[in-house]
Scaffold this motif. Structure first.
Motif, PDB file in Angstrom:
ATOM      1  N   VAL A  57       0.915  -1.400   0.006  1.00 18.67           N
ATOM      2  CA  VAL A  57      -0.327   0.260  -0.083  1.00 18.67           C
ATOM      3  C   VAL A  57       0.734   1.812   0.010  1.00 18.67           C
ATOM      4  O   VAL A  57       0.495   2.190  -0.449  1.00 18.67           O
ATOM      5  N   VAL A  58       1.776   1.291   0.938  1.00 15.54           N
ATOM      6  CA  VAL A  58       2.957   2.623   0.701  1.00 15.54           C
ATOM      7  C   VAL A  58       3.952   2.365  -0.140  1.00 15.54           C
ATOM      8  O   VAL A  58       4.157   1.360  -1.054  1.00 15.54           O
ATOM      9  N   PRO A  59       3.734   3.356  -0.554  1.00 16.04           N
ATOM     10  CA  PRO A  59       5.284   4.293  -2.203  1.00 16.04           C
ATOM     11  C   PRO A  59       6.235   3.268  -1.135  1.00 16.04           C
ATOM     12  O   PRO A  59       7.277   4.525  -1.253  1.00 16.04           O
ATOM     13  N   VAL A  60       7.074   2.481  -1.469  1.00 21.63           N
ATOM     14  CA  VAL A  60       8.294   2.010  -0.531  1.00 21.63           C
ATOM     15  C   VAL A  60       8.825   2.540  -2.014  1.00 21.63           C
ATOM     16  O   VAL A  60      10.792   3.453  -1.323  1.00 21.63           O
ATOM     17  N   PRO A  61       9.638   2.076  -3.363  1.00 26.04           N
ATOM     18  CA  PRO A  61      10.121   2.251  -3.729  1.00 26.04           C
ATOM     19  C   PRO A  61      10.474   3.980  -3.752  1.00 26.04           C
ATOM     20  O   PRO A  61      11.915   4.988  -4.207  1.00 26.04           O
ATOM     21  N   TRP A  62       9.725   4.416  -4.135  1.00 31.31           N
ATOM     22  CA  TRP A  62      10.085   6.070  -3.980  1.00 31.31           C
ATOM     23  C   TRP A  62      10.424   6.674  -2.442  1.00 31.31           C
ATOM     24  O   TRP A  62      11.335   7.874  -2.282  1.00 31.31           O
ATOM     25  N   TRP A  63      10.021   6.063  -1.313  1.00 28.74           N
ATOM     26  CA  TRP A  63      11.581   6.282  -0.394  1.00 28.74           C
ATOM     27  C   TRP A  63      12.646   6.023  -0.815  1.00 28.74           C
ATOM     28  O   TRP A  63      13.427   6.911   0.056  1.00 28.74           O
ATOM     29  N   GLY A  64      12.926   4.966  -1.042  1.00 30.81           N
ATOM     30  CA  GLY A  64      14.266   4.788  -1.444  1.00 30.81           C
ATOM     31  C   GLY A  64      15.211   5.818  -2.769  1.00 30.81           C
ATOM     32  O   GLY A  64      15.502   6.759  -2.797  1.00 30.81           O
ATOM     33  N   VAL A  65      14.006   6.293  -3.070  1.00 31.54           N
ATOM     34  CA  VAL A  65      14.431   7.631  -4.227  1.00 31.54           C
ATOM     35  C   VAL A  65      14.970   9.162  -3.558  1.00 31.54           C
ATOM     36  O   VAL A  65      15.780   9.818  -3.622  1.00 31.54           O
ATOM     37  N   THR A  66      13.377   8.930  -2.162  1.00 30.93           N
ATOM     38  CA  THR A  66      14.335   9.936  -1.153  1.00 30.93           C
ATOM     39  C   THR A  66      14.865   9.972  -0.127  1.00 30.93           C
ATOM     40  O   THR A  66      15.798  11.008  -0.020  1.00 30.93           O
ATOM     41  N   ILE A  67      15.739   8.835   0.621  1.00 35.14           N
ATOM     42  CA  ILE A  67      16.413   8.547   0.718  1.00 35.14           C
ATOM     43  C   ILE A  67      17.972   8.564   0.289  1.00 35.14           C
ATOM     44  O   ILE A  67      18.579   9.243   0.417  1.00 35.14           O
ATOM     45  N   LYS A  68      17.958   8.247  -1.397  1.00 37.42           N
ATOM     46  CA  LYS A  68      18.895   9.134  -2.339  1.00 37.42           C
ATOM     47  C   LYS A  68      19.326  10.245  -3.034  1.00 37.42           C
ATOM     48  O   LYS A  68      20.262  10.350  -2.774  1.00 37.42           O
TER      49      LYS A  68
END
Length: 462
Positions: free
Chosen positions: A406-417
């Motif tokens: 449900v949560v946008p996990v891959p886009w959290w990765g983009v934010t972390i990068k």
């Protein structure tokens, strides 16, 4: 009452129960639908625009694989030529009408998928239960289905025993509970990110999931079994993994004759719909199979975050092309062997939903490109994990998987990068950016290894 098959008294379902359930689903989905259908025109259902433009190209006598959608998207038609032929009715509709018709079709396909994926759990609330505690026949592969403990010869506490009537609560479940539970499952699945993206982009994936699942799961289909898999494969090549599934479950030791027949029907249908365009639109057919299909960049930037296939994850490591390709091929062989092997075993053990879910995950992981919306197969995975809903551990695991997607996990990765924190951003960011693809690999292990062990543990405790 007594007797070997004494029927449970079933509460009569009010005529408004199902309409109310569908109204609740519509109300819950309305914010999502209105948000995306109210988006600016050039950002609205962009994949549906691709389908319609392919149909419009055919109607106008223009080459299907030479056009792109209007700016700023500039998206080419990437599907086999029969898909353009099937898109002609969409091209004949106005753009607003096509949007609403297609969106309604997405939810109809999701309803079919939920009904089949969760048939074991929904069967607990359906009329026709008997005092033995065994659910009435629901959807399932011929001679298969997702059995509950009673069907496998074990009766869990509170489920009833032969010759005894069920508890009164069991009899009332045929009233309001079935529509209510179905509505809850529909709403929960609607807000999975891969399903939200179906609505956002106007994608076809959930329709293909419904076709393949219905073909596998309908107990007595009115169509020749295999027909829908063949159609899905001809429209978008990735459902071809189900040809492998039918082949493995139909041939060899323990193979089922009905699976062999379904394989031949699916192969025949896919071949027929592949060859038909060569007779009707030969230049477009040749353009796809000999040119467009060989250009993976037509599908979009393969290194983009939305590509959660194994190849997409490897590309984002930015290794040289040769080792990337070799590692990918090795992973395809290993994951394919593991996934299909356990899908066959699940089918032969009578756990059809698990076999279909594993095969669907193969379509995502083994494909060169698999966008997030291709993970619509998560709906079937959730159904396999929940089973008949009697094991609280399985239900909790399914709830965790649901929340994860449900949560946008891959886009959290983009934010972390993007935070550019030394060491943390490059490593953790990359892992999280690949979260849905890595999650799909974990789901394969859950279905193939953890779930069989959990079934045995639960039966031993029953």
């Amino acid at each position: 009452m007594t007797g070997e098959a004494t029927a449970t008294t079933i509460g009569r379902r009010p005529p408004w129960a199902w309409p109310l359930a569908l109204l609740l689903v519509a109300a819950a989905a309305a914010p999502l639908v209105l948000y995306w259908l109210g988006n600016v025109d050039d950002q609205r259902l962009v994949d549906l625009d691709v389908y319609r433009t392919g149909g419009q190209a055919l109607l106008g006598g223009r080459p299907v694989y030479d056009f792109v959608t209007p700016a700023p998207q500039l998206l080419p038609f990437t599907y086999p030529p029969v898909a353009a032929m099937l898109a002609v009715p969409l091209a004949m509709m106005s753009w607003p009408v096509a949007q609403w018709v297609w969106t309604a079709g997405i939810f109809a396909a999701l309803a079919v998928t939920v009904a089949y994926a969760f048939h074991a759990a929904l069967g607990r609330f359906a009329p026709g239960r008997f005092a033995s505690g065994r659910a009435a026949s629901g959807p399932g592969l011929p001679g298969g289905g997702e059995p509950d403990d009673a069907a496998s010869g074990r009766v869990a506490p509170g489920r009833g025993v032969p010759g005894r009537t069920a508890a009164p609560a069991e009899g009332r479940r045929g009233g309001l509970w079935l529509p209510a539970v179905f509505a809850v499952l529909m709403v929960a699945c609607t807000y999975l990110m891969p399903i939200r993206d179906q609505v956002r982009f106007g994608q076809v994936d959930i329709l293909l999931v419904a076709l393949c699942l219905a073909d596998c799961a309908a107990r007595r289909p009115v169509w020749p079994r295999g027909l829908l898999i063949g159609l899905a494969t001809a429209v978008k090549l990735t459902p071809g993994v189900f040809l492998i599934y039918l082949l493995l479950t139909g041939f060899g030791p323990g193979g089922r004759p009905e699976q062999r027949r379904a394989f031949f029907m699916a192969a025949f249908t896919a071949a027929l719909l592949t060859l038909l365009p060569f007779l009707v639109i030969p230049s477009d057919a040749a353009g796809f199979w000999f040119h467009a299909l060989l250009d993976p960049e037509r599908l979009g930037a393969n290194a983009a975050t939305t590509n959660q296939s194994m190849r997409g994850m490897l590309i984002r490591l930015y290794l040289p092309d040769a080792p990337t390709s070799l590692i990918w091929l090795a992973l395809v062989a290993a994951v394919g062997w593991y996934g299909f092997r356990h899908a066959r075993r699940a089918f032969l053990d009578g756990h059809a939903t698990t076999g279909v879910a594993l095969t669907g995950l193969m379509a995502v992981l083994l494909s060169p490109v698999a966008w997030i919306h291709h993970l619509a197969w998560v709906v079937v995975v959730l159904g396999a994990l929940v089973g008949d809903g009697r094991d609280p551990v399985r239900v909790r695991v399914a709830a965790g998987v649901w929340l994860y997607y449900v949560v946008p996990v891959p886009w959290w990765g983009v934010t972390i990068k993007a935070a550019e924190i030394p060491v943390l951003s490059p490593v953790l960011g990359k892992i999280v950016q690949n979260g849905f693809g890595l999650g799909a690999l974990v789901l394969v292990w859950l279905l193939a290894s953890w779930l069989p062990r959990r079934r045995e543990t639960f039966r031993s405790l029953a």
